[in-house]
Design a protein around this motif. Structure first.
Motif, short mmCIF file in Angstrom:
data_model
loop_
_atom_site.label_atom_id
_atom_site.label_comp_id
_atom_site.label_asym_id
_atom_site.label_seq_id
_atom_site.Cartn_x
_atom_site.Cartn_y
_atom_site.Cartn_z
N THR A 178 32.77 41.23 43.22
CA THR A 178 33.48 41.95 44.29
C THR A 178 33.70 41.05 45.52
O THR A 178 34.70 41.19 46.22
N GLU A 179 32.76 40.13 45.74
CA GLU A 179 32.91 39.23 46.90
C GLU A 179 34.10 38.28 46.68
O GLU A 179 34.91 38.07 47.57
N ARG A 180 34.20 37.76 45.47
CA ARG A 180 35.34 36.90 45.13
C ARG A 180 36.65 37.67 45.36
O ARG A 180 37.60 37.15 45.94
N PHE A 181 36.66 38.94 44.94
CA PHE A 181 37.89 39.73 45.06
C PHE A 181 38.24 40.01 46.52
O PHE A 181 39.40 39.98 46.92
N ARG A 182 37.19 40.26 47.32
CA ARG A 182 37.40 40.51 48.75
C ARG A 182 38.05 39.28 49.41
O ARG A 182 38.98 39.39 50.21
N ILE A 183 37.56 38.10 49.04
CA ILE A 183 38.11 36.86 49.60
C ILE A 183 39.58 36.69 49.18
O ILE A 183 40.45 36.37 50.00
N ILE A 184 39.84 36.95 47.92
CA ILE A 184 41.22 36.81 47.41
C ILE A 184 42.17 37.76 48.16
O ILE A 184 43.28 37.38 48.52
N LEU A 185 41.70 38.99 48.36
CA LEU A 185 42.54 39.97 49.07
C LEU A 185 42.86 39.48 50.49
O LEU A 185 43.99 39.61 50.97
N THR A 186 41.85 38.91 51.15
CA THR A 186 42.06 38.41 52.51
C THR A 186 43.06 37.26 52.50
O THR A 186 43.95 37.20 53.36
N GLN A 187 42.93 36.37 51.53
CA GLN A 187 43.86 35.24 51.43
C GLN A 187 45.28 35.73 51.14
O GLN A 187 46.25 35.26 51.74
N MET A 188 45.39 36.70 50.26
CA MET A 188 46.71 37.25 49.94
C MET A 188 47.32 37.93 51.17
O MET A 188 48.52 37.79 51.42
N ALA A 189 46.51 38.67 51.92
CA ALA A 189 47.02 39.35 53.11
C ALA A 189 47.58 38.33 54.11
O ALA A 189 48.63 38.55 54.72
N ASN A 190 46.89 37.21 54.23
CA ASN A 190 47.34 36.14 55.12
C ASN A 190 48.69 35.57 54.66
O ASN A 190 49.63 35.41 55.46
N ILE A 191 48.80 35.33 53.37
CA ILE A 191 50.04 34.78 52.80
C ILE A 191 51.19 35.78 52.97
O ILE A 191 52.32 35.42 53.34
N ILE A 192 50.91 37.04 52.69
CA ILE A 192 51.91 38.09 52.81
C ILE A 192 52.43 38.20 54.25
O ILE A 192 53.63 38.35 54.49
N ALA A 193 51.51 38.10 55.20
CA ALA A 193 51.93 38.16 56.62
C ALA A 193 52.88 37.00 56.93
O ALA A 193 53.91 37.21 57.59
N HIS A 194 52.58 35.80 56.42
CA HIS A 194 53.50 34.67 56.62
C HIS A 194 54.88 34.99 56.05
O HIS A 194 55.90 34.71 56.66
#
Ligand code: CP3
Length: 353
Positions: A178-194
């Motif tokens: 779940t920690e790996r997934f949480r990190i991935i979600l945060t990275q994706m959110a950052n990319i999506i915002a860009h």
């Protein structure tokens, strides 16, 4: 000149509604309005059979974006022709779209760890140029919508697309670590915002976040997998653009709709057809603009039943800022004549009252 253009767009019924002022008649556009139910799109697709060629050629994507307007001049907004999967493609994941969707299996944490913003911009530049071209091709007073998939929805394709049960595969992957997934979600959110910020800087006047598969998230993960990433994206976009309207489509949201009253910076919520429109209109604060809700099958069926449903929805939404739309994309077999009728009925609603 530029100032005049902004003024014109700001006075449009769609942007007026998004700024919180109810309009009569209400503005109308259709989710997936540029897509395959349109004969002109079907013909064009035969000429350019590869889907990515349509998305990554600015001349073509901008031309397709204008198709709905040619057929329905009374539409109140244009949605840019592209796809939510341009993000994983620009990250380097191979994706084929023909009959179905085929996605290369990659090590997602590794791919996201190596995220290179410059390369991402470069890869997506033809898409952004398409937005600029579209902006130049459509009337000055007509708002242009840019969009993205939400982190969870994108990950269901990036992780699960090649499995018989996409959601099962994604849920398994998420719960394994779940920690790996949480990190991935945060990275994706950052990319999506860009991605959203780039679209705005290249011509989008409104942006919409499609969390089309929100309904597949188990209750206990709603906050971590949906709400937190949405808030992260919206904050990042708001930091760059304080005024831009941001629409969120939390399709089949599995929790309590009241949470949207506390989502900071969101302008509008797009309602899916399975949501209780009456309850939403009651529970969601008036400052929150609502959009959508019509069952796509009713548009496909047409006739009196469609007319009654349109009236019902418009009655429910009376007095609050509302944008007429479907609860999900136009179904491929939908007759164009039904879309014409639908627009006419929405536009004439006030005259009949
Ligand atoms: O429908 C939604 O839930 C909106 C979000 C979304 C889009 N693409 C936006 C979009 C989703 C979930 C997708 C994924 C996707 N991409 C699918 C669905 C697969 C599934 O799991 O059900 C498909 C078939 C694609 C590829 C794709 N995207 C095609 C073949 C087309 C062309 C037209 C069509 O509808 O067949 C698109 C266009 C597209 N995807 C648009 C948008 C907003 C363009 C604008 C428009 O059609 O109006």
């Amino acid at each position: 000149m530029f100032y005049k253009k902004i003024m014109l767009i700001n006075q449009s019924p769609f942007l007026q509604t998004l700024s919180g002022t109810p309009q009569s008649p209400v503005p109308v556009w259709f989710l997936r309005q540029a897509g395959r139910y349109l004969p002109i799109y079907q013909k064009f697709s035969q000429l350019i059979p590869n889907f990515w060629d349509r998305c990554f050629s600015p001349d073509i994507s901008s031309e397709i974006s204008t198709f709905p307007l040619q057929e329905f001049p009374l539409l109140d907004a244009v949605i840019f022709f592209s796809d939510i999967l341009v993000i994983p493609k620009a990250l380097g994941q191979k994706i084929e779209i023909s009959e179905g969707i085929h996605v290369e299996s990659v090590n997602i944490p590794e791919m996201l760890e190596n995220f290179d913003l410059n390369l991402f911009h470069k890869n997506l530049f033809p898409v952004y140029q398409g937005l600029t071209f579209t902006r130049l091709k459509i009337p000055e007073d007509l708002p242009l919508i840019g969009f993205t998939g939400g982190p969870w929805t994108l990950l269901t394709y990036m992780i699960g697309a090649n499995h018989p049960d996409r959601f099962q595969a994604t849920l398994k992957y998420a719960q394994e670590d779940t920690e790996r997934f949480r990190i991935i979600l945060t990275q994706m959110a950052n990319i999506i915002a860009h991605h959203l910020i780039n679209q705005i800087s290249m011509g989008a006047n409104v942006v919409q976040i499609f969390e089309s598969w929100a309904g597949a998230v188990p209750q206990r993960f709603i906050e971590e997998w949906l709400l937190n990433p949405w808030q992260q994206i919206i904050h990042a976009v708001r930091e760059a653009y304080t005024e831009i309207p941001i629409i969120l489509f939390p399709r089949s949201y599995p929790g309590n709709m009241k949470v949207f009253n506390d989502l900071e910076g969101v302008t509008a919520i797009h309602l899916s057809e399975d949501m209780d429109l009456q309850a939403c209109a009651k529970q969601l604060k008036k400052e929150l603009v609502l959009q959508g809700g019509l069952h796509p099958s009713l548009l496909k069926q047409g006739g009196e039943f469609l007319k009654m449903e349109i009236k019902k929805i418009l009655k429910i939404m009376e007095g609050r800022p509302y944008v007429f739309n479907l609860g999900h994309g136009v179904l491929p077999e939908t007759p164009v004549s039904h879309v014409h009728k639908c627009i006419e009925w929405v536009k004439n609603y006030k005259n009949e009252h």
